[in-house]
Enzyme design. Structure first.
Site, mmCIF file in Angstrom:
data_model
loop_
_atom_site.group_PDB
_atom_site.id
_atom_site.type_symbol
_atom_site.label_atom_id
_atom_site.label_comp_id
_atom_site.label_asym_id
_atom_site.label_seq_id
_atom_site.Cartn_x
_atom_site.Cartn_y
_atom_site.Cartn_z
ATOM 1 N N ILE A 53 -26.743 20.782 33.171
ATOM 2 C CA ILE A 53 -25.580 21.299 33.423
ATOM 3 C C ILE A 53 -24.654 20.157 33.683
ATOM 4 O O ILE A 53 -23.509 20.406 34.201
ATOM 5 C CB ILE A 53 -25.591 22.100 34.796
ATOM 6 C CG1 ILE A 53 -26.261 21.497 35.848
ATOM 7 C CG2 ILE A 53 -26.279 23.476 34.462
ATOM 8 C CD1 ILE A 53 -26.363 22.196 37.136
ATOM 9 N N THR B 203 -23.460 8.527 33.153
ATOM 10 C CA THR B 203 -24.090 7.172 32.647
ATOM 11 C C THR B 203 -25.523 6.865 33.025
ATOM 12 O O THR B 203 -26.348 6.451 32.595
ATOM 13 C CB THR B 203 -23.144 5.710 33.035
ATOM 14 O OG1 THR B 203 -21.994 6.096 32.586
ATOM 15 C CG2 THR B 203 -23.735 4.656 32.503
ATOM 16 N N LYS C 114 -30.904 16.532 39.882
ATOM 17 C CA LYS C 114 -30.225 15.157 39.353
ATOM 18 C C LYS C 114 -31.388 14.172 39.008
ATOM 19 O O LYS C 114 -32.290 13.855 39.617
ATOM 20 C CB LYS C 114 -29.404 14.418 40.473
ATOM 21 C CG LYS C 114 -28.692 13.294 39.766
ATOM 22 C CD LYS C 114 -27.627 12.673 40.690
ATOM 23 C CE LYS C 114 -26.289 13.195 41.097
ATOM 24 N NZ LYS C 114 -25.365 13.230 39.927
ATOM 25 N N ASP D 116 -16.143 7.396 45.123
ATOM 26 C CA ASP D 116 -15.838 7.975 43.478
ATOM 27 C C ASP D 116 -15.334 9.178 43.731
ATOM 28 O O ASP D 116 -15.922 10.110 43.054
ATOM 29 C CB ASP D 116 -17.025 7.705 42.963
ATOM 30 C CG ASP D 116 -16.700 8.025 41.353
ATOM 31 O OD1 ASP D 116 -15.545 7.723 40.872
ATOM 32 O OD2 ASP D 116 -17.680 8.204 40.532
#
Length: 454
Positions: free
Chosen positions: A19, A23, A42, A136
């Site tokens: 999904i 990088t 993840k 980020d």
């Protein structure tokens, strides 16, 4: 009719489709086989983490995030490790990206934008108070749950793209400059809290205006605009909102407004509700240390992915909200992925996708797989064709990457899934619209499929 399904498993989790990709990591949908609950996992390449010497920082930040249970932060449930991978089990958020709303409906009403901004500041402030900085913040990290509440993802996990140098400050080279603070672009070292706050300001501007405050096709000109905070408010912006945004988007981090000051701002306080949550729950950090332990007794059990057979009814039921005609429905809200069926052979579908992608500047990479025992009643999940489309010229958020998979439902019927793997949502939206025009003659409408199955 159906056949036995064998899926890839990691520990007690059954892995599904990808999904999201980046990088350093890939995110897969998964299901807890003990409870049936959906999660997101993840997957990090352990070798890359070790290569960048980020082990201690990753361990520290994951440990902190495991202790955080905030309604506006995507929660980390547990961490597992194998010889080659690190698996971070996360809360699965179903509502998509917040910025999909902007793509679909344009700018928000001020009260709606304020509510999301309040939730964003709640999340950022809470994590900052525990020494965790995002560094980020960008559209992909702002998700919505099924109730429409904001969930910030990847807190504490951005360290993979950062480096701490001898001065003790963070340093980074950034491929997503539009949301990044001036001091980050200068790469002279920066305070993570103040950099996060600047990004929050850019996000608030987009919610209110419907477009970015800093935008230019020339990267150096864009950097200059950001460094000098050169932006213009749209005429509908209220004075109190302008005043707050001007203080947040201050290019000098020493004079930039702080979160405690934002919490006292009159515009921000309107309709503000403090988050309600209970931090008193049991948790363990043993798994974080075990992830980087080389002893095999600490490794999670992995089972290799094998071909899986599903019948057409199962395929539709596993694809929540699947509308096989949605690619060409002008009223259909844009999403990060879509699926459709086709009676054309895979090579014809691939040719049409190439026709749509190459004029837009995409490089097309093909991967072919041998079909496993196809028959009329089952779908073979051993993918016969897989495409990776990458924009050759980087956009404002790096190279757009589109993943396409073609799966056989029957010898004369295929399902095609097209999804954004990484890159800018707006860029993918443009690609999506062009693809829909090019593929009209190869799509088999959903009504036809329903007649075939009945």
């Amino acid at each position: 009719m159906s056949t036995t399904k064998v899926k890839r498993r990691v520990g007690k989790y059954e892995l599904g489709r990808t999904i999201g990709e980046g990088t350093f990591a890939k995110v897969k949908f998964a299901r807890d086989t003990e409870t049936g609950d959906p999660v997101a996992i993840k997957i990090l390449d352990k070798e890359k983490v070790l290569k960048h010497k980020m082990v201690e920082q990753i361990k520290r930040e994951i440990s902190t995030m495991k202790l955080i249970k905030h309604p506006n932060v995507v929660r980390i449930y547990e961490v597992m490790g194998s010889k080659t991978n690190i698996y971070i089990v996360l809360e699965y958020v179903t509502g998509g990206e917040l910025f999909d709303t902007i793509v679909n409906h344009g700018r928000m009403r001020e009260d709606e934008a304020r509510r999301y901004f309040q939730q964003l500041i709640n999340a950022v402030d809470y994590c900052h108070s525990r020494g965790v900085y995002h560094r980020d913040l960008k559209p992909e990290n702002l998700l919505l749950d099924s109730y429409g509440n904001l969930k910030v993802s990847d807190f504490g996990l951005s360290a993979l793209s950062q480096q701490i140098k001898d001065d003790g400050l963070l340093h980074t080279t950034c491929g997503t400059p539009n949301y990044v603070a001036p001091e980050v672009l200068e790469d002279q070292g920066y305070d993570g809290a103040m950099a996060d706050l600047w990004s929050c300001g850019v996000i608030l501007f987009v919610l209110l205006a419907g477009y970015l405050p800093f935008e230019d096709s020339n990267l150096m000109t864009l950097y200059k605009k950001i460094s000098n905070a050169e932006f213009t408010f749209p005429p509908w912006t209220s004075f109190p909102a302008k005043r707050l945004l001007t203080r947040i988007l201050d290019p000098n981090p020493m004079t930039r407004i702080t979160i405690p000051e934002i919490l006292e701002d009159e515009w921000f306080k309107k309709g503000y509700k403090r988050p309600e949550f209970d931090e008193k729950y049991d948790t363990t950090l043993d798994d974080v240390d075990a992830v980087f332990n080389d002893s095999e007794e600490h490794h999670v059990t992995e089972k290799k992915e094998e071909p899986e057979a599903l019948n057409a009814f199962e395929l539709i039921s596993m694809s929540a909200g699947l509308n096989l005609g949605n690619l060409f429905d002008s009223e259909q809200e844009f999403k990060r992925e879509t699926r459709f069926t086709s009676k054309c052979p895979p090579k014809e579908i691939v040719r049409k996708i190439e026709e749509a992608a190459k004029p837009l500047g995409f490089d097309v990479q093909k991967k072919n797989y041998k079909i496993c025992s196809p028959c009329l009643t089952t779908i073979c999940m051993n993918i016969p064709f897989k495409l990776r489309l990458e924009k050759v010229k980087a956009g404002r958020k790096g190279n757009l990457n589109v993943a396409t998979e073609i799966l056989q439902v029957a010898p004369s019927l295929h399902m095609v899934e097209v999804r954004k793997a990484k890159g800018d949502t707006l860029e993918f939206h443009k690609f999506y619209k062009n693809l829909s025009r090019t593929l009209k003659d190869v799509v088999w409408k959903s009504d036809d499929l329903q007649n075939q199955l009945s």
